[in-house]
Design an enzyme around this catalytic site. Sequence first.
Site, PDB file in Angstrom:
ATOM      1  N   ASP A  90      -8.026  -6.441   8.519  1.00  0.00           N
ATOM      2  CA  ASP A  90      -7.434  -5.144   8.203  1.00  0.00           C
ATOM      3  C   ASP A  90      -8.457  -4.303   7.444  1.00  0.00           C
ATOM      4  O   ASP A  90      -9.382  -4.829   6.804  1.00  0.00           O
ATOM      5  CB  ASP A  90      -6.144  -5.307   7.410  1.00  0.00           C
ATOM      6  CG  ASP A  90      -6.353  -5.968   6.054  1.00  0.00           C
ATOM      7  OD1 ASP A  90      -7.094  -6.964   5.994  1.00  0.00           O
ATOM      8  OD2 ASP A  90      -5.771  -5.493   5.062  1.00  0.00           O
ATOM      9  N   GLU A 158      -5.151  -8.050   3.847  1.00  0.00           N
ATOM     10  CA  GLU A 158      -5.826  -8.264   2.567  1.00  0.00           C
ATOM     11  C   GLU A 158      -5.904  -7.009   1.727  1.00  0.00           C
ATOM     12  O   GLU A 158      -5.770  -7.054   0.502  1.00  0.00           O
ATOM     13  CB  GLU A 158      -7.244  -8.801   2.819  1.00  0.00           C
ATOM     14  CG  GLU A 158      -7.981  -9.246   1.558  1.00  0.00           C
ATOM     15  CD  GLU A 158      -8.668  -8.129   0.791  1.00  0.00           C
ATOM     16  OE1 GLU A 158      -8.949  -8.310  -0.414  1.00  0.00           O
ATOM     17  OE2 GLU A 158      -8.932  -7.059   1.385  1.00  0.00           O
TER      18      GLU A 158
END
Length: 477
Positions: A90, A158
């Site tokens: 991400d 994250e």
Amino acid sequence: MSAPCLAEAVRSLMPRARADLAELVALRTVVGVSPPDQFDRAADRIAALFAEAGFPETRLLPSDEGPRTVYARRPGPPGAPSVLLYAHYDVVSAQDEASWRTPPFELTERDGRWYGRGSADCKGNIVMHLTALRALRRARPEEPYPGVDLAVLVDGCEEPGDGSVEKVLRAHPDLPVPDVVVVADTGNLASGVPTLTTSLRGMAVVEIELSTLSRTLHSGQFGGPVPDALTALVRLLATLHDSEGTPRVPGPRTGGTTPSRGAAEYSEADLRADAGVLDGVTLIGTDSVADRLWSRPAITVLAVQSPPLDDAVPALLPSAKALVSVRTPPGTDVFEVHDELAGHLRENAPWGAHLEIRRVTSGPSFLADSGGAAHAVMRDALHEAFGVPVRDVGAGGSIAVCSAFRTLCPDAEVILCGVEDPPSRIHGTDESVSPREIAALAHAEALFLSRLTAPRTTPRGAGAAPCIPSTGPQEDR
């Protein structure tokens, strides 16, 4: 396995590394913004890439947040040390895409660097892991990972900093015990200078709202005696630092310490150049630059909710909001910092303004055991691959997965490194990565994996104790 053989294998694989990074950067995996299909495509592709790299077991682990975590494993011989390689796919938003010199989700080469959102943080680290694994297979196809039980964990959530990967790990107690975790989500102190991160600050984020009125008022009719909420908010935010810019929260008693093993110093000139501080602008705070960056608190006003300039009218606002982040020193209890910040805000809210405080997120600090055996092997591998000695640094950021592994697998040695360098501008406009950093770190990781053959004290296999305690049934997608 000879180092020159591995180095040549890495060099020959760099065109593939660029192609893979271009494919991953093109997928807009911004948590909370991008559509789910972008995350699904990214997770599927990453799983396929590690399967191609020789991992027979690949799984997509679901999470409550939506993005799936990629898990891949190549079992080793009985008694082999277990190594887990971590990265995340991400990314943060590209913000104003028009301010980028080139499209943020299109990998572009310029002046020897590869530009694109996530090129360094952290899709470049995924590609680094793949390049290291491919180099081992190419240099020694008959036995690419001698004596190591190897797994990969690629996180899909994250960036929010809420530790969602811990929930994923707790939901899958069957995952093998890692003896060593290589967290590839940091970077080098300077380009070409191999760096191990030995401490991380924690993070406490709150949303605050000040209210002074029941409705919006004309500033000419009521301005003067009637307090405006936005003005009150500005005054409150100004109390978070003293006149030198030193944070007032948390107090002096909670200050941390710098990394103890040969910690690198960071000169003011280097910091000013790396950060792009304008001429004439002074740095804030006291103590050394390294202390202020790595082991002292930092407070940042992340956002203020106010009318945009184009829509502003001469009015007193009834309420105003702000988002405030405190980076907490290593060894500080982040929940105590939350309480201390709330107490400071309540004490200093001006003019009797009504104050509401909401905790947004928390992330604990982290201190690595940099004197462990795996650190020694990695230190030698980095020195050999980069050709210069390794530097130890702290990091001002927070990486929730480090504390998750410390909590869930307390005996695992956690090593932090990565492909970022100061020119990378992670989380900023025109993020980039140097292919030389990817190549050198992939070479080092390949050397590390080929040399990490210390025996385990507990045989691995059926019946081995899992690292993660179970919290209920699991289901993979």
